[in-house]
Design a protein around this motif. Structure first.
Motif, mmCIF file in Angstrom:
data_model
loop_
_atom_site.group_PDB
_atom_site.id
_atom_site.type_symbol
_atom_site.label_atom_id
_atom_site.label_comp_id
_atom_site.label_asym_id
_atom_site.label_seq_id
_atom_site.Cartn_x
_atom_site.Cartn_y
_atom_site.Cartn_z
ATOM 1 N N ARG A 14 49.327 23.395 45.831
ATOM 2 C CA ARG A 14 49.113 21.954 45.834
ATOM 3 C C ARG A 14 50.403 21.217 46.192
ATOM 4 N NH1 ARG A 14 46.844 21.003 39.900
ATOM 5 N NH2 ARG A 14 48.530 22.488 39.548
ATOM 6 N N TRP A 15 50.233 20.017 46.684
ATOM 7 C CA TRP A 15 51.344 19.107 46.920
ATOM 8 C C TRP A 15 51.266 18.002 45.882
ATOM 9 C CZ3 TRP A 15 54.850 18.901 51.283
ATOM 10 C CH2 TRP A 15 54.745 20.019 52.131
ATOM 11 N N TRP A 16 52.292 17.913 45.041
ATOM 12 C CA TRP A 16 52.369 16.877 44.020
ATOM 13 C C TRP A 16 53.124 15.693 44.607
ATOM 14 C CZ3 TRP A 16 50.973 17.362 38.655
ATOM 15 C CH2 TRP A 16 50.353 18.581 38.337
ATOM 16 N N LEU A 17 52.481 14.549 44.654
ATOM 17 C CA LEU A 17 53.044 13.365 45.294
ATOM 18 C C LEU A 17 53.522 12.378 44.233
ATOM 19 C CD1 LEU A 17 50.257 12.811 47.978
ATOM 20 C CD2 LEU A 17 52.248 14.342 48.082
ATOM 21 N N LEU A 18 54.819 12.080 44.260
ATOM 22 C CA LEU A 18 55.418 11.129 43.327
ATOM 23 C C LEU A 18 55.985 9.970 44.145
ATOM 24 C CD1 LEU A 18 55.484 13.979 41.839
ATOM 25 C CD2 LEU A 18 57.333 13.028 40.472
ATOM 26 N N PRO A 19 55.224 8.883 44.300
ATOM 27 C CA PRO A 19 55.703 7.761 45.109
ATOM 28 C C PRO A 19 56.742 6.927 44.369
ATOM 29 C CG PRO A 19 53.538 7.278 44.212
ATOM 30 C CD PRO A 19 53.857 8.691 43.806
#
Length: 232
Positions: free
Chosen positions: A4-9
């Motif tokens: 998975r790609w964990w996205l933290l904007p």
């Protein structure tokens, strides 16, 4: 890239800030999990980030990258990519600027404030691209309710130096050479702690995933293939 790609904007951003970059990497939305920055302390995210697994990639931008850096000593990710990150504790001037932004937005609204602010945050090419500015303004309007928690998170966090030194994941810093919010010298300092890797992107400012998605994608591919190198 099977995990998975964990996205933290970042501050006043949704995961949409990563869309051009993820498109350049051919990463589908189904592969991604977004972390909403709506809590005021680093430790408030510990339980959620404990779900990161060995094959996952953590992708953080600005405040999201700072948050990821503070968990590097605990996360089991395959890699962490920290874009436009200044993981050191705020200077008094930076703290004052955050509080001023919060006060202005509470009076003038996020759209007006970010419409005036974004050209100074990006590189020269992006200043000529209204689509970049429109996306920055739209994201701010969607996330303004989280700004008080994001401001507190930024103000209260300690520096991430110990976490960088004892990181469990390989980290790649990507920073624009024209970034006024997270200057390249900060990324260079941070990457040197724990011998992480660094890529500086010419002509780009703070909003790298929107300004230079292909350059970011190229750096990430090389890093994940074990061919990443310091391009400073």
């Amino acid at each position: 890239m099977s995990g998975r790609w964990w996205l933290l904007p970042g501050t006043l951003c949704t995961a949409e800030v990563f869309e051009p970059l993820l498109g350049a990497l051919a990463v589908s939305p189904q592969q991604c999990r977004s972390v909403r920055l709506d809590r005021p302390a680093v430790e408030d995210y510990a339980a959620e980030l404990a779900s990161v697994e060995d094959e996952d990639i953590v992708l953080g931008f600005s405040l999201g990258a700072i948050l990821a850096a503070h968990h590097l000593d605990r996360m089991r990710a395959l890699a962490a990519v920290l874009i436009a990150a200044n993981p050191f504790a705020d200077t008094p001037e930076k703290s004052a600027a955050r509080l001023e932004q919060l006060a202005r937005i509470s009076v003038e609204g996020p759209g007006a404030v970010m419409a005036a602010a974004w050209p100074a945050l990006v590189g020269p090419d992006a200043r000529e691209n209204p689509a970049v500015g429109n996306r920055i303004v739209a994201m701010a309007e969607q996330t303004v309710q989280d700004l008080p928690a994001q401001t507190e998170l930024a103000l209260r966090r300690p520096g991430a130096e110990p976490m960088l030194a004892s990181a469990r994941s390989r980290a790649l810093f990507i920073t624009g050479r024209e970034d006024p919010a997270a200057p390249p010298d900060r990324a260079m300092r941070a990457a040197a702690i724990g011998r992480h890797e660094l890529v500086l992107v010419d002509g780009a400012g703070h909003f790298l995933p929107l300004e230079a998605p292909r350059a970011c994608a190229e750096a990430i591919r090389a890093f994940l293939l074990g061919r990443g190198q310091d391009r400073s």
